[in-house]
Design a protein around this motif. Sequence first.
Motif: not given
Length: 353
Positions: A202-213
Motif C-alpha cells: 500500500l505504501q509503495e502504491r501511494l508513493k507511486m501515485g504521489m510521484d505521478d502527481v
Amino acid sequence: MSKIYEKIMIFITLAAYYLLTSDEAQITVILISFIAAFSIDVINRKYMLFIMIVFFGFLLFLDINYLYFLPLISHIIFAEYGRYGILALIPILIFQQWGLLILSVLIFYLTALSLELSAAKELNRKMRDRLTEDNMRLKAQHNELMKAHEKDIYMAGLNERNRIARDMHDALGHSLSSSILLIESLQYVKDENKLRKSLKQLQERLKMGMDDVRNSIHNLYDTSIELEARIESYLAEMENYKGELIYDVKLTLTHEQKIDMLSLVREALTNIRKHSNAGAFKIVIKEHPKFLALTVKDDGSTEGYFKKGMGLQSMTETVQKYGGVLNVFKDEGFIVHAIFYKEGLENENSYSR
C-alpha cells in the motif's frame, strides 16, 4: 470636363489669332465656328461628329475665313480618331497659311500631351482602385488569420487543460483505486506477516501515485513561466538604466532551469545597481547548436578590481549545476557570461524528472 476646357482654350487662341491676322475679321464667323465646334458637346448623338465635319466643310466652302478655326476641328477629330485628325489640316497647306500651320502643329503637340496625361491619370486611377481592393482583401484575410489564431490559442489552452485533467486522473485514479481495494482487503487479513506485506505494498502504491502527481505538477510548472516575459519585467524595474534584451531560444527549458536562469539575471542586475556606474546594459540569451549562452553586459567604468563575492559564487554554483561555465571579465564594461551545454541541461532534466 477637361476636354471642354481644352476646346475653349483652343477656340479663344484661334479667335485671337483670327482677329489679329485677318484684315476682314467678322464676329459672325467666330460665333458660327463656336456653334459648329461645340454642337457635338451639346447634342450627343451617334453621327453628330460626322454632321459637324460636313457642316464645317460647307462653311469653309462659303467663306475662306473659317479656315482659321480648322485646327479646332482637327483637334476634335484627333481626340476621337487619332492621327486621322491631321487630314483636316490639308486645306491650310493648300492655302499656304504657314503661321496657322505652325499654330496647328503646336495645338496637336499639346493635344497629344493632354491625351497621354489623361491616359496616365486613368491608369493611376485603375491602379489606385486595384490597390484599394487588394488592401481590403488583405485586411479581410488578416482578420480571418487573427480569428484562426485566436481559435488555435483557445483550442491549445483547452487541450492543455484536458491533458492536465487526464494526467491527474491517470496518476491518481489507478493508485487510489488499487489502494482502496487493498485497504478493504486488510480487514480480513489475520496473519501479521501478510499484513505487513500488504501495508508495504500500500505504501509503495501511494508513493507511486504521489510521484505521478508530482511529475504532472512539475510538467505544469515547466510551461508556467515565460522566461523572456519575466526578464522584460526585470528590465522595466531598471528605470534609471537603458536596457536591451536579445532573446533567441527555441529549446524547451524546465521550470527549475528557468528559475535558475532568472536568478542569474536578477543577480547580475543587482550587481549593476549596487556596484556599477553604468548607464546602460544589455542581456543576450542565445541558443547555439551545442550550448545556450547567457550574457549580461554593462557600460560601466572598468577601473579598479572586482572581488568574487557571495553573489558571483552563487551564480557560479548555479551554472556548474548543469555542467556549464561562468566567466566574469571587463571589456568596455563589466560582463557576466554563462554557458549552459545542452547535454548538461538534458541530463539535469532527465534526472529531475
